[in-house]
Design a protein around this motif. Structure first.
Motif, PDB file in Angstrom:
ATOM      1  N   TYR A  62       0.542  -1.022   0.202  1.00  0.00           N
ATOM      2  CA  TYR A  62      -0.310   0.493  -0.022  1.00  0.00           C
ATOM      3  C   TYR A  62       1.017   1.206   0.220  1.00  0.00           C
ATOM      4  O   TYR A  62       1.500   1.260   0.513  1.00  0.00           O
ATOM      5  CB  TYR A  62      -0.617   0.422   1.412  1.00  0.00           C
ATOM      6  CG  TYR A  62      -1.548   0.438   1.199  1.00  0.00           C
ATOM      7  CD1 TYR A  62      -3.107   0.626   0.381  1.00  0.00           C
ATOM      8  CD2 TYR A  62      -2.630   1.654   1.420  1.00  0.00           C
ATOM      9  CE1 TYR A  62      -4.312   0.855   0.441  1.00  0.00           C
ATOM     10  CE2 TYR A  62      -3.051   2.481   1.536  1.00  0.00           C
ATOM     11  CZ  TYR A  62      -4.149   2.157   1.121  1.00  0.00           C
ATOM     12  OH  TYR A  62      -4.900   3.341   1.091  1.00  0.00           O
ATOM     13  N   GLY A  63       0.744   2.091  -0.952  1.00  0.00           N
ATOM     14  CA  GLY A  63       1.323   3.227  -1.036  1.00  0.00           C
ATOM     15  C   GLY A  63       1.227   4.426  -0.962  1.00  0.00           C
ATOM     16  O   GLY A  63      -0.702   4.263  -0.705  1.00  0.00           O
ATOM     17  N   LEU A  64       1.462   5.666  -1.314  1.00  0.00           N
ATOM     18  CA  LEU A  64       0.680   7.413  -0.814  1.00  0.00           C
ATOM     19  C   LEU A  64      -0.128   7.119  -1.772  1.00  0.00           C
ATOM     20  O   LEU A  64      -1.653   8.422  -1.497  1.00  0.00           O
ATOM     21  CB  LEU A  64       2.458   8.674  -0.296  1.00  0.00           C
ATOM     22  CG  LEU A  64       1.965   9.189  -0.603  1.00  0.00           C
ATOM     23  CD1 LEU A  64       0.791  10.035   0.951  1.00  0.00           C
ATOM     24  CD2 LEU A  64       2.850  10.763  -0.516  1.00  0.00           C
ATOM     25  N   LYS A  65       0.281   6.984  -3.117  1.00  0.00           N
ATOM     26  CA  LYS A  65      -1.307   7.331  -4.378  1.00  0.00           C
ATOM     27  C   LYS A  65      -2.395   6.395  -3.302  1.00  0.00           C
ATOM     28  O   LYS A  65      -3.036   7.033  -3.859  1.00  0.00           O
ATOM     29  CB  LYS A  65      -1.009   6.972  -5.281  1.00  0.00           C
ATOM     30  CG  LYS A  65       0.301   7.602  -5.882  1.00  0.00           C
ATOM     31  CD  LYS A  65       1.224   7.099  -7.044  1.00  0.00           C
ATOM     32  CE  LYS A  65       1.575   7.881  -7.973  1.00  0.00           C
ATOM     33  NZ  LYS A  65       1.921   8.458  -8.881  1.00  0.00           N
ATOM     34  N   ILE A  91       7.016  17.753   4.267  1.00  0.00           N
ATOM     35  CA  ILE A  91       7.009  18.467   5.161  1.00  0.00           C
ATOM     36  C   ILE A  91       8.130  17.420   6.360  1.00  0.00           C
ATOM     37  O   ILE A  91       8.601  16.280   6.387  1.00  0.00           O
ATOM     38  CB  ILE A  91       5.683  17.702   5.905  1.00  0.00           C
ATOM     39  CG1 ILE A  91       4.651  19.021   5.371  1.00  0.00           C
ATOM     40  CG2 ILE A  91       5.428  18.527   7.033  1.00  0.00           C
ATOM     41  CD1 ILE A  91       3.124  18.578   5.782  1.00  0.00           C
ATOM     42  N   ASN A  92       9.444  18.681   6.578  1.00  0.00           N
ATOM     43  CA  ASN A  92      10.015  17.718   7.230  1.00  0.00           C
ATOM     44  C   ASN A  92      10.669  16.472   6.641  1.00  0.00           C
ATOM     45  O   ASN A  92      10.588  15.528   7.391  1.00  0.00           O
ATOM     46  CB  ASN A  92       9.778  17.622   8.315  1.00  0.00           C
ATOM     47  CG  ASN A  92       9.247  18.914   9.093  1.00  0.00           C
ATOM     48  OD1 ASN A  92      10.195  19.569   8.973  1.00  0.00           O
ATOM     49  ND2 ASN A  92       8.311  18.656   9.637  1.00  0.00           N
ATOM     50  N   GLY A  93      10.538  16.468   5.899  1.00  0.00           N
ATOM     51  CA  GLY A  93      12.058  15.017   4.962  1.00  0.00           C
ATOM     52  C   GLY A  93      10.818  14.200   4.889  1.00  0.00           C
ATOM     53  O   GLY A  93      11.231  13.152   3.487  1.00  0.00           O
ATOM     54  N   ARG A  94       9.759  13.900   4.815  1.00  0.00           N
ATOM     55  CA  ARG A  94       8.964  12.914   4.236  1.00  0.00           C
ATOM     56  C   ARG A  94       7.435  13.500   3.198  1.00  0.00           C
ATOM     57  O   ARG A  94       7.423  14.613   3.247  1.00  0.00           O
ATOM     58  CB  ARG A  94       8.058  12.624   5.935  1.00  0.00           C
ATOM     59  CG  ARG A  94       6.793  12.022   5.577  1.00  0.00           C
ATOM     60  CD  ARG A  94       6.775  10.863   6.631  1.00  0.00           C
ATOM     61  NE  ARG A  94       7.623  10.394   7.642  1.00  0.00           N
ATOM     62  CZ  ARG A  94       7.397   8.726   7.426  1.00  0.00           C
ATOM     63  NH1 ARG A  94       7.377   8.440   6.179  1.00  0.00           N
ATOM     64  NH2 ARG A  94       8.409   8.909   7.868  1.00  0.00           N
ATOM     65  N   ASP A  95       7.631  12.397   2.612  1.00  0.00           N
ATOM     66  CA  ASP A  95       6.338  12.941   1.721  1.00  0.00           C
ATOM     67  C   ASP A  95       4.880  12.806   1.855  1.00  0.00           C
ATOM     68  O   ASP A  95       4.519  11.695   2.456  1.00  0.00           O
ATOM     69  CB  ASP A  95       6.696  12.159   0.373  1.00  0.00           C
ATOM     70  CG  ASP A  95       7.654  11.824  -1.051  1.00  0.00           C
ATOM     71  OD1 ASP A  95       7.929  12.774  -0.576  1.00  0.00           O
ATOM     72  OD2 ASP A  95       8.104  11.083  -1.409  1.00  0.00           O
ATOM     73  N   TRP A  96       3.832  13.844   1.871  1.00  0.00           N
ATOM     74  CA  TRP A  96       2.409  13.646   2.184  1.00  0.00           C
ATOM     75  C   TRP A  96       1.525  14.667   0.694  1.00  0.00           C
ATOM     76  O   TRP A  96       1.958  14.799   0.148  1.00  0.00           O
ATOM     77  CB  TRP A  96       2.766  14.635   3.220  1.00  0.00           C
ATOM     78  CG  TRP A  96       3.368  14.441   4.381  1.00  0.00           C
ATOM     79  CD1 TRP A  96       4.688  15.217   4.867  1.00  0.00           C
ATOM     80  CD2 TRP A  96       2.041  14.655   5.738  1.00  0.00           C
ATOM     81  NE1 TRP A  96       4.499  14.221   6.077  1.00  0.00           N
ATOM     82  CE2 TRP A  96       3.504  14.225   6.435  1.00  0.00           C
ATOM     83  CE3 TRP A  96       1.264  14.406   5.732  1.00  0.00           C
ATOM     84  CZ2 TRP A  96       3.061  14.432   8.048  1.00  0.00           C
ATOM     85  CZ3 TRP A  96       0.971  13.467   7.387  1.00  0.00           C
ATOM     86  CH2 TRP A  96       1.794  13.822   8.237  1.00  0.00           C
ATOM     87  N   HIS A  97       0.297  13.991   1.094  1.00  0.00           N
ATOM     88  CA  HIS A  97      -0.976  13.883   0.145  1.00  0.00           C
ATOM     89  C   HIS A  97      -1.349  14.723   1.110  1.00  0.00           C
ATOM     90  O   HIS A  97      -2.279  14.923   1.699  1.00  0.00           O
ATOM     91  CB  HIS A  97      -0.894  12.927  -0.277  1.00  0.00           C
ATOM     92  CG  HIS A  97      -2.521  13.109  -0.898  1.00  0.00           C
ATOM     93  ND1 HIS A  97      -2.468  13.748  -2.179  1.00  0.00           N
ATOM     94  CD2 HIS A  97      -4.211  13.286  -0.724  1.00  0.00           C
ATOM     95  CE1 HIS A  97      -3.641  14.349  -2.675  1.00  0.00           C
ATOM     96  NE2 HIS A  97      -4.888  13.346  -2.053  1.00  0.00           N
ATOM     97  N   ILE A  98      -1.539  16.211   0.370  1.00  0.00           N
ATOM     98  CA  ILE A  98      -2.681  17.488   1.228  1.00  0.00           C
ATOM     99  C   ILE A  98      -3.670  17.117   0.704  1.00  0.00           C
ATOM    100  O   ILE A  98      -3.945  17.600  -0.761  1.00  0.00           O
ATOM    101  CB  ILE A  98      -1.154  18.786   1.601  1.00  0.00           C
ATOM    102  CG1 ILE A  98      -0.753  18.519   1.840  1.00  0.00           C
ATOM    103  CG2 ILE A  98      -2.804  20.066   2.305  1.00  0.00           C
ATOM    104  CD1 ILE A  98      -0.489  18.190   3.104  1.00  0.00           C
ATOM    105  N   ARG A  99      -5.043  17.153   0.835  1.00  0.00           N
ATOM    106  CA  ARG A  99      -6.034  17.737   0.324  1.00  0.00           C
ATOM    107  C   ARG A  99      -7.196  18.813   1.639  1.00  0.00           C
ATOM    108  O   ARG A  99      -7.210  18.738   2.404  1.00  0.00           O
ATOM    109  CB  ARG A  99      -7.383  17.382   0.127  1.00  0.00           C
ATOM    110  CG  ARG A  99      -8.059  16.752  -0.388  1.00  0.00           C
ATOM    111  CD  ARG A  99      -8.342  17.594  -2.131  1.00  0.00           C
ATOM    112  NE  ARG A  99      -8.009  16.489  -3.220  1.00  0.00           N
ATOM    113  CZ  ARG A  99      -8.884  16.952  -4.324  1.00  0.00           C
ATOM    114  NH1 ARG A  99      -8.665  18.611  -4.736  1.00  0.00           N
ATOM    115  NH2 ARG A  99      -9.257  16.122  -5.458  1.00  0.00           N
ATOM    116  N   GLU A 100      -7.494  19.898   0.345  1.00  0.00           N
ATOM    117  CA  GLU A 100      -8.588  20.924   1.315  1.00  0.00           C
ATOM    118  C   GLU A 100      -9.966  20.922   0.939  1.00  0.00           C
ATOM    119  O   GLU A 100     -10.030  20.594  -0.409  1.00  0.00           O
ATOM    120  CB  GLU A 100      -8.272  22.380   1.309  1.00  0.00           C
ATOM    121  CG  GLU A 100      -8.846  22.768   2.399  1.00  0.00           C
ATOM    122  CD  GLU A 100      -8.055  24.537   2.833  1.00  0.00           C
ATOM    123  OE1 GLU A 100      -8.365  25.193   1.917  1.00  0.00           O
ATOM    124  OE2 GLU A 100      -6.435  24.282   2.301  1.00  0.00           O
TER     125      GLU A 100
END
Length: 157
Positions: A62-65, A91-100
């Motif tokens: 399971y991945g970020l996508k 963020i602080n060296g880690r990949d994130w997915h952001i959604r508003e």
């Protein structure tokens, strides 16, 4: 013969550590099914801004996508949902997915929900770390800015 299994262990690794810097006046709260939550200052008769932190375990592939697609699908089901910008961020060296998203809550009225997710790959599992902030929707929301700052401080280890 069955053997005892232990959490945490190699077979059942501990959840990742999560550190955040809450804005002044925000207090920790216990929320069911969450590893932690922070609530902004309460104003009588008004919605209390908050950030809820959860960790869920998935299979190692399971991945970020995958989690990004799941978050986007959920947010699109909110009443009167208007999905705003989404992008991968670091963020602080880690990949994130952001959604508003902005939506209408049946009791609280117009709210903004800001969701940030990242994954922590382990040998036997993937842990999904999710920070979900919500506050009253407004164009110049100090509460939303506080949520942005809290998420931007997140360190996951």
């Amino acid at each position: 013969m069955p053997s005892t299994q232990l959490f945490p262990s190699t077979a059942f690794p501990a959840f990742p550590s999560i550190a955040v810097d809450p804005p002044e006046g925000w207090m920790p709260r216990v929320v069911p099914d969450a590893v932690g939550a922070l609530m902004g200052p309460a104003v009588p008769g008004s919605y209390v801004p908050n950030v809820v932190i959860t960790v869920s375990r998935r299979t190692p592939d399971y991945g970020l996508k995958d989690v990004a697609n799941s978050v986007d699908a959920f947010l699109s089901t909110l009443p009167d949902a208007v999905l705003l910008g989404t992008e991968p961020v670091v963020i602080n060296g880690r990949d994130w997915h952001i959604r508003e998203a902005r939506y209408t809550h049946p009791e609280a009225g117009s709210l903004t929900q800001f969701t940030a997710v990242t994954v922590v790959q382990q040998d036997v599992a993937t842990d999904v770390v999710q920070l979900t902030g919500s506050c009253r929707a407004s164009e110049d929301s100090q509460d939303l800015k506080a949520i942005y700052a809290l998420v931007a401080s997140a360190e996951v280890g």
